[in-house]
Design a protein around this motif. Structure first.
Motif, PDB file in Angstrom:
ATOM      1  N   GLU A  85      12.856  22.153  37.134  1.00 58.38           N
ATOM      2  CA  GLU A  85      13.081  21.470  35.856  1.00 58.38           C
ATOM      3  C   GLU A  85      12.672  22.363  34.686  1.00 58.38           C
ATOM      4  O   GLU A  85      13.366  22.419  33.670  1.00 58.38           O
ATOM      5  CB  GLU A  85      12.289  20.162  35.791  1.00 58.38           C
ATOM      6  N   TYR A  86      11.554  23.054  34.837  1.00 57.90           N
ATOM      7  CA  TYR A  86      11.093  23.941  33.765  1.00 57.90           C
ATOM      8  C   TYR A  86      12.131  25.029  33.494  1.00 57.90           C
ATOM      9  O   TYR A  86      12.424  25.342  32.345  1.00 57.90           O
ATOM     10  CB  TYR A  86       9.731  24.550  34.124  1.00 57.90           C
ATOM     11  N   MET A  87      12.711  25.567  34.555  1.00 59.46           N
ATOM     12  CA  MET A  87      13.728  26.606  34.390  1.00 59.46           C
ATOM     13  C   MET A  87      14.980  26.051  33.702  1.00 59.46           C
ATOM     14  O   MET A  87      15.574  26.724  32.859  1.00 59.46           O
ATOM     15  CB  MET A  87      14.087  27.240  35.733  1.00 59.46           C
ATOM     16  N   TYR A  88      15.372  24.832  34.041  1.00 59.21           N
ATOM     17  CA  TYR A  88      16.520  24.210  33.364  1.00 59.21           C
ATOM     18  C   TYR A  88      16.238  24.029  31.879  1.00 59.21           C
ATOM     19  O   TYR A  88      17.118  24.243  31.038  1.00 59.21           O
ATOM     20  CB  TYR A  88      16.875  22.857  33.996  1.00 59.21           C
ATOM     21  N   VAL A  89      15.024  23.627  31.552  1.00 59.48           N
ATOM     22  CA  VAL A  89      14.662  23.453  30.147  1.00 59.48           C
ATOM     23  C   VAL A  89      14.708  24.791  29.416  1.00 59.48           C
ATOM     24  O   VAL A  89      15.224  24.886  28.296  1.00 59.48           O
ATOM     25  CB  VAL A  89      13.280  22.768  30.025  1.00 59.48           C
ATOM     26  N   ILE A  90      14.198  25.844  30.054  1.00 57.56           N
ATOM     27  CA  ILE A  90      14.282  27.178  29.445  1.00 57.56           C
ATOM     28  C   ILE A  90      15.740  27.565  29.235  1.00 57.56           C
ATOM     29  O   ILE A  90      16.114  28.065  28.166  1.00 57.56           O
ATOM     30  CB  ILE A  90      13.541  28.229  30.287  1.00 57.56           C
ATOM     31  N   ASP A  91      16.580  27.321  30.234  1.00 56.44           N
ATOM     32  CA  ASP A  91      18.006  27.634  30.090  1.00 56.44           C
ATOM     33  C   ASP A  91      18.611  26.888  28.899  1.00 56.44           C
ATOM     34  O   ASP A  91      19.380  27.458  28.123  1.00 56.44           O
ATOM     35  CB  ASP A  91      18.779  27.274  31.363  1.00 56.44           C
ATOM     36  N   ASP A  92      18.252  25.619  28.754  1.00 54.48           N
ATOM     37  CA  ASP A  92      18.762  24.824  27.634  1.00 54.48           C
ATOM     38  C   ASP A  92      18.288  25.381  26.292  1.00 54.48           C
ATOM     39  O   ASP A  92      19.036  25.385  25.313  1.00 54.48           O
ATOM     40  CB  ASP A  92      18.324  23.366  27.764  1.00 54.48           C
ATOM     41  N   ILE A  93      17.047  25.825  26.249  1.00 58.56           N
ATOM     42  CA  ILE A  93      16.532  26.427  25.016  1.00 58.56           C
ATOM     43  C   ILE A  93      17.329  27.678  24.682  1.00 58.56           C
ATOM     44  O   ILE A  93      17.674  27.925  23.518  1.00 58.56           O
ATOM     45  CB  ILE A  93      15.024  26.718  25.131  1.00 58.56           C
ATOM     46  N   PHE A  94      17.692  28.439  25.691  1.00 58.42           N
ATOM     47  CA  PHE A  94      18.489  29.649  25.441  1.00 58.42           C
ATOM     48  C   PHE A  94      19.905  29.321  24.995  1.00 58.42           C
ATOM     49  O   PHE A  94      20.494  30.060  24.201  1.00 58.42           O
ATOM     50  CB  PHE A  94      18.449  30.588  26.649  1.00 58.42           C
ATOM     51  N   VAL A  95      20.447  28.215  25.450  1.00 55.37           N
ATOM     52  CA  VAL A  95      21.737  27.752  24.933  1.00 55.37           C
ATOM     53  C   VAL A  95      21.600  27.488  23.437  1.00 55.37           C
ATOM     54  O   VAL A  95      22.449  27.896  22.633  1.00 55.37           O
ATOM     55  CB  VAL A  95      22.216  26.479  25.686  1.00 55.37           C
ATOM     56  N   ALA A  96      20.505  26.830  23.046  1.00 53.86           N
ATOM     57  CA  ALA A  96      20.264  26.538  21.626  1.00 53.86           C
ATOM     58  C   ALA A  96      20.047  27.823  20.828  1.00 53.86           C
ATOM     59  O   ALA A  96      20.543  27.951  19.702  1.00 53.86           O
ATOM     60  CB  ALA A  96      19.070  25.605  21.478  1.00 53.86           C
ATOM     61  N   LEU A  97      19.318  28.785  21.397  1.00 50.83           N
ATOM     62  CA  LEU A  97      19.105  30.056  20.699  1.00 50.83           C
ATOM     63  C   LEU A  97      20.436  30.774  20.493  1.00 50.83           C
ATOM     64  O   LEU A  97      20.701  31.305  19.406  1.00 50.83           O
ATOM     65  CB  LEU A  97      18.129  30.938  21.476  1.00 50.83           C
ATOM     66  N   LYS A  99      23.414  29.385  20.387  1.00 49.08           N
ATOM     67  CA  LYS A  99      24.195  28.595  19.428  1.00 49.08           C
ATOM     68  C   LYS A  99      23.784  28.919  17.991  1.00 49.08           C
ATOM     69  O   LYS A  99      24.601  28.841  17.072  1.00 49.08           O
ATOM     70  CB  LYS A  99      23.994  27.103  19.713  1.00 49.08           C
ATOM     71  N   ASN A 100      22.526  29.296  17.816  1.00 53.11           N
ATOM     72  CA  ASN A 100      21.996  29.605  16.490  1.00 53.11           C
ATOM     73  C   ASN A 100      21.945  31.104  16.213  1.00 53.11           C
ATOM     74  O   ASN A 100      21.259  31.548  15.289  1.00 53.11           O
ATOM     75  CB  ASN A 100      20.624  28.952  16.319  1.00 53.11           C
ATOM     76  N   SER A 101      22.668  31.876  17.019  1.00 54.26           N
ATOM     77  CA  SER A 101      22.843  33.324  16.816  1.00 54.26           C
ATOM     78  C   SER A 101      21.527  34.094  16.741  1.00 54.26           C
ATOM     79  O   SER A 101      21.372  35.011  15.933  1.00 54.26           O
ATOM     80  CB  SER A 101      23.668  33.579  15.551  1.00 54.26           C
ATOM     81  N   ILE A 102      20.592  33.748  17.618  1.00 57.68           N
ATOM     82  CA  ILE A 102      19.318  34.460  17.681  1.00 57.68           C
ATOM     83  C   ILE A 102      19.531  35.747  18.481  1.00 57.68           C
ATOM     84  O   ILE A 102      20.128  35.734  19.549  1.00 57.68           O
ATOM     85  CB  ILE A 102      18.224  33.564  18.311  1.00 57.68           C
ATOM     86  N   ASP A 103      19.021  36.855  17.948  1.00 59.99           N
ATOM     87  CA  ASP A 103      19.248  38.166  18.573  1.00 59.99           C
ATOM     88  C   ASP A 103      18.469  38.317  19.890  1.00 59.99           C
ATOM     89  O   ASP A 103      17.530  37.574  20.166  1.00 59.99           O
ATOM     90  CB  ASP A 103      18.871  39.286  17.596  1.00 59.99           C
ATOM     91  N   GLU A 104      18.872  39.299  20.677  1.00 59.10           N
ATOM     92  CA  GLU A 104      18.332  39.502  22.026  1.00 59.10           C
ATOM     93  C   GLU A 104      16.825  39.793  22.024  1.00 59.10           C
ATOM     94  O   GLU A 104      16.096  39.277  22.870  1.00 59.10           O
ATOM     95  CB  GLU A 104      19.083  40.616  22.755  1.00 59.10           C
ATOM     96  N   GLU A 105      16.351  40.628  21.118  1.00 57.34           N
ATOM     97  CA  GLU A 105      14.924  40.952  21.074  1.00 57.34           C
ATOM     98  C   GLU A 105      14.093  39.704  20.773  1.00 57.34           C
ATOM     99  O   GLU A 105      13.040  39.496  21.363  1.00 57.34           O
ATOM    100  CB  GLU A 105      14.641  42.053  20.060  1.00 57.34           C
ATOM    101  N   THR A 106      14.578  38.893  19.868  1.00 53.67           N
ATOM    102  CA  THR A 106      13.872  37.658  19.528  1.00 53.67           C
ATOM    103  C   THR A 106      13.886  36.707  20.720  1.00 53.67           C
ATOM    104  O   THR A 106      12.866  36.082  21.032  1.00 53.67           O
ATOM    105  CB  THR A 106      14.499  37.007  18.276  1.00 53.67           C
ATOM    106  N   LYS A 107      15.009  36.628  21.423  1.00 47.05           N
ATOM    107  CA  LYS A 107      15.088  35.771  22.605  1.00 47.05           C
ATOM    108  C   LYS A 107      14.103  36.243  23.680  1.00 47.05           C
ATOM    109  O   LYS A 107      13.479  35.412  24.347  1.00 47.05           O
ATOM    110  CB  LYS A 107      16.513  35.717  23.145  1.00 47.05           C
ATOM    111  N   LYS A 108      13.935  37.544  23.828  1.00 48.50           N
ATOM    112  CA  LYS A 108      12.970  38.061  24.807  1.00 48.50           C
ATOM    113  C   LYS A 108      11.554  37.624  24.442  1.00 48.50           C
ATOM    114  O   LYS A 108      10.759  37.271  25.313  1.00 48.50           O
ATOM    115  CB  LYS A 108      13.042  39.585  24.876  1.00 48.50           C
TER     116      LYS A 108
END
Length: 124
Positions: A85-97, A99-108
């Motif tokens: 479940e925690y991994m699914y939530v992280i995946d969902d957060i990355f979908v949101a990131l 969607k909001n055009s957050i760059d790769e370094e910031t996502k890391k």
């Protein structure tokens, strides 16, 4: 990069948009939506959870925000969140990131923070 993570996430308004998008994604994700859908019937509680999330991520990313909510173990106590479940939530957060055009370094950097919280949330 001289900007704080808070600034790179778009400040309070950017983080609010990311939180809104992530929670919407959680509600549509069959792997975790059972934990989030009940809040649709309690809009005041949902707004409170979203605001605590915005404050938590704003304060934790270097923003001028004072987080006054519970700590992670207390906030998730009794939920018995699984590693999957925690991994699914992280995946969902990355979908949101994304969607909001957050760059790769910031996502890391966000991933590093999310990973550091794992032990405080899973199986509490």
């Amino acid at each position: 990069m001289n900007d704080t993570l808070f600034e790179r996430l778009g400040g309070t308004q950017g983080i609010k948009k990311i939180v809104d998008d992530a929670i919407d994604t959680h509600m549509n994700n069959p792997a975790v939506n059972a934990r989030f859908l009940p809040y649709k019937d309690d809009p005041e509680r949902l707004a409170q959870i979203k605001q605590h999330s915005v404050d938590f991520f704003s304060a934790g990313s270097g923003g001028p925000v004072n987080y006054t909510g519970r700590d992670m173990p207390d906030a998730h106590k009794g939920m018995n969140i699984s590693p999957a479940e925690y991994m699914y939530v992280i995946d969902d957060i990355f979908v949101a990131l994304d969607k909001n055009s957050i760059d790769e370094e910031t996502k890391k950097e966000v991933l590093s923070i999310l990973w550091s919280l794992k032990g405080m949330i899973i199986a509490q």
